[in-house]
Structures are given as C-alpha cells and as structure tokens.
Design a protein around this motif. Structure first.
Motif, PDB file in Angstrom:
ATOM      1  N   LEU A 133       0.845  -1.194   0.000  1.00  0.00           N
ATOM      2  CA  LEU A 133       0.000   0.000   0.000  1.00  0.00           C
ATOM      3  C   LEU A 133       0.876   1.238   0.000  1.00  0.00           C
ATOM      4  N   GLN A 134       0.454   2.226  -0.755  1.00  0.00           N
ATOM      5  CA  GLN A 134       1.151   3.513  -0.784  1.00  0.00           C
ATOM      6  C   GLN A 134       0.251   4.557  -0.136  1.00  0.00           C
ATOM      7  N   SER A 135       0.800   5.296   0.814  1.00  0.00           N
ATOM      8  CA  SER A 135       0.003   6.341   1.464  1.00  0.00           C
ATOM      9  C   SER A 135      -0.259   7.485   0.496  1.00  0.00           C
ATOM     10  N   ILE A 136      -1.533   7.908   0.448  1.00  0.00           N
ATOM     11  CA  ILE A 136      -1.939   9.011  -0.430  1.00  0.00           C
ATOM     12  C   ILE A 136      -2.264  10.246   0.393  1.00  0.00           C
ATOM     13  N   GLU A 137      -2.878   9.995   1.569  1.00  0.00           N
ATOM     14  CA  GLU A 137      -3.426  11.099   2.349  1.00  0.00           C
ATOM     15  C   GLU A 137      -3.529  10.643   3.798  1.00  0.00           C
ATOM     16  N   THR A 138      -3.116  11.489   4.733  1.00  0.00           N
ATOM     17  CA  THR A 138      -3.250  11.115   6.146  1.00  0.00           C
ATOM     18  C   THR A 138      -4.573  11.648   6.707  1.00  0.00           C
ATOM     19  N   GLY A 139      -4.991  11.091   7.824  1.00  0.00           N
ATOM     20  CA  GLY A 139      -6.232  11.549   8.471  1.00  0.00           C
ATOM     21  C   GLY A 139      -7.414  10.707   8.049  1.00  0.00           C
ATOM     22  N   ASP A 140      -8.414  10.677   8.918  1.00  0.00           N
ATOM     23  CA  ASP A 140      -9.592   9.846   8.695  1.00  0.00           C
ATOM     24  C   ASP A 140     -10.521  10.508   7.669  1.00  0.00           C
ATOM     25  N   GLN A 141     -10.687   9.896   6.518  1.00  0.00           N
ATOM     26  CA  GLN A 141     -11.492  10.483   5.434  1.00  0.00           C
ATOM     27  C   GLN A 141     -12.867   9.836   5.315  1.00  0.00           C
ATOM     28  N   ARG A 142     -13.217   8.949   6.272  1.00  0.00           N
ATOM     29  CA  ARG A 142     -14.472   8.201   6.111  1.00  0.00           C
ATOM     30  C   ARG A 142     -15.709   9.099   6.201  1.00  0.00           C
ATOM     31  N   ALA A 143     -15.683  10.065   7.108  1.00  0.00           N
ATOM     32  CA  ALA A 143     -16.855  10.947   7.244  1.00  0.00           C
ATOM     33  C   ALA A 143     -17.037  11.775   5.972  1.00  0.00           C
ATOM     34  N   ALA A 144     -15.923  12.252   5.424  1.00  0.00           N
ATOM     35  CA  ALA A 144     -15.996  13.035   4.174  1.00  0.00           C
ATOM     36  C   ALA A 144     -16.519  12.168   3.028  1.00  0.00           C
ATOM     37  N   LEU A 145     -16.053  10.917   2.992  1.00  0.00           N
ATOM     38  CA  LEU A 145     -16.540  10.003   1.944  1.00  0.00           C
ATOM     39  C   LEU A 145     -18.027   9.731   2.125  1.00  0.00           C
ATOM     40  N   ALA A 146     -18.468   9.579   3.390  1.00  0.00           N
ATOM     41  CA  ALA A 146     -19.895   9.324   3.658  1.00  0.00           C
ATOM     42  C   ALA A 146     -20.742  10.508   3.192  1.00  0.00           C
ATOM     43  N   ARG A 147     -20.235  11.728   3.439  1.00  0.00           N
ATOM     44  CA  ARG A 147     -20.974  12.908   2.956  1.00  0.00           C
ATOM     45  C   ARG A 147     -21.045  12.891   1.432  1.00  0.00           C
ATOM     46  N   ALA A 148     -19.930  12.496   0.806  1.00  0.00           N
ATOM     47  CA  ALA A 148     -19.917  12.407  -0.667  1.00  0.00           C
ATOM     48  C   ALA A 148     -20.882  11.339  -1.159  1.00  0.00           C
ATOM     49  N   ALA A 149     -21.143  10.338  -0.295  1.00  0.00           N
ATOM     50  CA  ALA A 149     -22.054   9.251  -0.663  1.00  0.00           C
ATOM     51  C   ALA A 149     -23.445   9.523  -0.090  1.00  0.00           C
ATOM     52  N   LEU A 150     -23.884  10.754  -0.186  1.00  0.00           N
ATOM     53  CA  LEU A 150     -25.239  11.158   0.214  1.00  0.00           C
ATOM     54  C   LEU A 150     -25.534  10.786   1.672  1.00  0.00           C
ATOM     55  N   GLY A 151     -24.504  10.831   2.511  1.00  0.00           N
ATOM     56  CA  GLY A 151     -24.678  10.589   3.947  1.00  0.00           C
ATOM     57  C   GLY A 151     -24.814   9.133   4.345  1.00  0.00           C
ATOM     58  N   GLN A 152     -24.438   8.227   3.489  1.00  0.00           N
ATOM     59  CA  GLN A 152     -24.618   6.803   3.810  1.00  0.00           C
ATOM     60  C   GLN A 152     -23.696   6.397   4.973  1.00  0.00           C
ATOM     61  N   SER A 212     -21.225  11.369  -5.080  1.00  0.00           N
ATOM     62  CA  SER A 212     -20.800  12.445  -5.973  1.00  0.00           C
ATOM     63  C   SER A 212     -19.408  12.115  -6.501  1.00  0.00           C
ATOM     64  N   ASP A 213     -19.328  11.948  -7.816  1.00  0.00           N
ATOM     65  CA  ASP A 213     -18.022  11.637  -8.428  1.00  0.00           C
ATOM     66  C   ASP A 213     -16.989  12.713  -8.088  1.00  0.00           C
ATOM     67  N   GLU A 214     -17.426  13.972  -8.178  1.00  0.00           N
ATOM     68  CA  GLU A 214     -16.492  15.086  -7.966  1.00  0.00           C
ATOM     69  C   GLU A 214     -15.947  15.056  -6.540  1.00  0.00           C
ATOM     70  N   ASP A 215     -16.841  14.830  -5.571  1.00  0.00           N
ATOM     71  CA  ASP A 215     -16.402  14.857  -4.170  1.00  0.00           C
ATOM     72  C   ASP A 215     -15.465  13.696  -3.856  1.00  0.00           C
ATOM     73  N   VAL A 216     -15.802  12.495  -4.337  1.00  0.00           N
ATOM     74  CA  VAL A 216     -14.923  11.345  -4.069  1.00  0.00           C
ATOM     75  C   VAL A 216     -13.572  11.564  -4.762  1.00  0.00           C
ATOM     76  N   ALA A 217     -13.602  12.078  -5.979  1.00  0.00           N
ATOM     77  CA  ALA A 217     -12.342  12.328  -6.707  1.00  0.00           C
ATOM     78  C   ALA A 217     -11.475  13.331  -5.950  1.00  0.00           C
ATOM     79  N   ARG A 218     -12.106  14.333  -5.374  1.00  0.00           N
ATOM     80  CA  ARG A 218     -11.347  15.356  -4.629  1.00  0.00           C
ATOM     81  C   ARG A 218     -10.742  14.757  -3.356  1.00  0.00           C
ATOM     82  N   ILE A 219     -11.533  13.970  -2.638  1.00  0.00           N
ATOM     83  CA  ILE A 219     -11.049  13.390  -1.375  1.00  0.00           C
ATOM     84  C   ILE A 219      -9.869  12.449  -1.644  1.00  0.00           C
ATOM     85  N   LEU A 220      -9.962  11.714  -2.752  1.00  0.00           N
ATOM     86  CA  LEU A 220      -8.903  10.745  -3.071  1.00  0.00           C
ATOM     87  C   LEU A 220      -7.760  11.359  -3.876  1.00  0.00           C
ATOM     88  N   LYS A 221      -7.909  12.644  -4.198  1.00  0.00           N
ATOM     89  CA  LYS A 221      -6.903  13.330  -5.029  1.00  0.00           C
ATOM     90  C   LYS A 221      -6.684  12.584  -6.349  1.00  0.00           C
TER      91      LYS A 221
END
Ligand SMILES: Cc1cc2nc3c(=O)[nH]c(=O)nc-3n(C[C@H](O)[C@H](O)[C@H](O)COP(=O)(O)O)c2cc1C
Length: 238
Positions: A133-152, A212-221
C-alpha cells in the motif's frame, strides 16, 4: 583499477540520486518495502492466502449486502486478503484475480482506513505489482466520503472503505468507444471478488454506487483522467 573505482563511484552516485527521487524504488532493490506506514512510503502487506477454508458455493450462498458493523478494527492480513482478492496478481505474466479486457488493467484500488491494526489512518493506494500500500493522504477520510455518498452511514462507520476507480484511457487506447462498457464490466468482477472474499473472512460489505463523483475524486486526489466507480465499506458483521 582506478577506472573501475570511478565507475563504481559514478554508479553509486546515480543509485543514491535515483533513490532520493523515487523512495518507492527501495522496495525493489531491498526486496522488502519500507513499512513506515505514512508519509508517502510503502506499507508491506502479508502474503495472501490462496487456499482458504470456505467452499465457493457456501461463500456464494452467504453473500449479502451488510450495512452495519461492529465497532472493531480490521487487521492488516484481512485488508491484504481483500485487496488481493480484488486486484492481486496471480500469474508470472502479471494477470490478476479479476479479468481485464486486453489485460490493460484500467482499475485502481484505494482503501480509506479508519480502524485497521498495523495501518495508519488515511487513504492508501494498492500497488498490485508490489502487493503493498502507498500512502496518499493522512487523516480519517471516512466521514468526508460518507458525505460524498449522500450521507450513507456504512461509509462513515466501517473500519475500512475500499474505493474502486479507473483510468478509462488505458482501455480506450485499444478499444475506443467500447472501452467504457469494458471498464464497468471489470469493476463488477473486481468488486464481486472483494465482496466474496469478505464473506469468506466472515466480514460484511456493501457495494455502493450512489455518490458524488467530484467529491470522491477530490477526497482521493484522483488525477483528471481517473474516475471513481464504487465504494465498498467492510467491517465485522454485527
Ligand atoms: C451498482 C450497484 C449500486 C449499489 N449502490 C448502493 C448504494 O449506494 N447503497 C447501498 O446501500 N447499496 C447499494 N447497492 C447494493 C444493493 O442495494 C443490494 O445489492 C440489493 O439491495 C440486493 O441485496 P443483496 O446485495 O444483499 O443481495 C448497490 C448495488 C449495485 C449492484
């Protein structure tokens, strides 16, 4: 003799320069990845189990979308096994667990780790060739991803969320307009592998397409030529 020494010094200099410019190269040269966890370094993954214990038919009959998980960490061997099931290399020619049109492998696989023993919190990219695994981004991104996934909530609450993305251009270079169909078919193969592996590990997962494609793409860079296709939260069944 002098000539040999200066040649050696030059070669050594180039090697040092190469390693400074590309620290990941140390993996190949040293044989073992630098298991430093974060900061853009590589995390070595344990070798996958290629035998298992649960028969395929039992695994298939038990597969269900699971959206509620225990508040309990996954282990690095479990993460390793799930990544391998989705995109692991299974042949000397570089072929993988899931088929790929023209063996062009447009898929990229990421994991947003929140609670994984032996892995930092952050987003990591799977490198099939190194099974690392290669680190891309530090910090917990799950809440941001959930928001991008319509709050799931499964995305926020799972100890780890796997994210499938694709670089369609890799397939389009050979297959043109037909490539979009191929890329979508491929992510289905790979995601199903991951979901079945989760069952075999007594874990629960759900394939999520609403985000949201845009939001997930942004979070994952993600780069401009890369699109997110699926989120798959995984956790221990409640
Ligand atoms: C393309 C696709 C997109 C999906 N998107 C979501 C989603 O956004 N959220 C969710 O909770 N489940 C999602 N699912 C899971 C389905 O809801 C689930 O497969 C269906 O209810 C049947 O249940 P089962 O998977 O347990 O057999 C998706 C499934 C597929 C194939």
């Amino acid at each position: 003799m002098c000539w040999n020494k200066s040649l050696f010094a030059k070669a050594f200099g180039w090697l040092v320069l190469l390693l400074v410019l590309n620290p990941g190269l140390g993996v190949g040269l040293a044989g073992q990845p630098t298991n430093t966890g974060l900061d853009g370094h590589l995390v070595a993954l344990p070798a996958p189990d290629t035998r298992g214990t649960l028969p395929l038919e039992t695994t298939l009959s038990k597969r269900r979308s699971i959206r509620r998980y225990q508040d309990s960490a996954l282990t690095l061997p479990e993460i390793s096994q799930l990544l391998w099931a989705a995109q692991g290399i299974t042949s000397k020619r570089g072929f993988r667990t899931a088929p790929s049109a023209g063996a062009l492998y447009p898929l990229e696989l990421y994991v947003a780790a929140g609670q994984v023993e032996g892995l930092g919190v952050g987003i990591f990219q799977y490198l099939p060739q190194k099974h690392a695994l290669q680190s891309i981004e530090t910090g917990d991104q799950r809440a941001a991803l959930a928001r991008a996934a319509l709050g799931q909530q499964p995305v926020k609450l799972a100890p780890a969320v796997f994210i499938f993305a694709a670089v369609p251009g890799r397939t389009a270079a050979k297959y043109g307009r037909r490539s979009l169909r191929y890329v979508l078919q491929e992510v289905g193969h790979a995601a199903q592998n991951l979901c079945l592996q989760a069952v075999a590990l007594e874990l629960g997962s759900v394939a999520i397409g609403a985000f949201s494609d845009e939001d997930v793409a942004r979070i994952l860079k993600l780069k401009d030529d890369e699109i997110p296709l699926y989120l798959v939260p995984v956790g221990r069944v409640k």
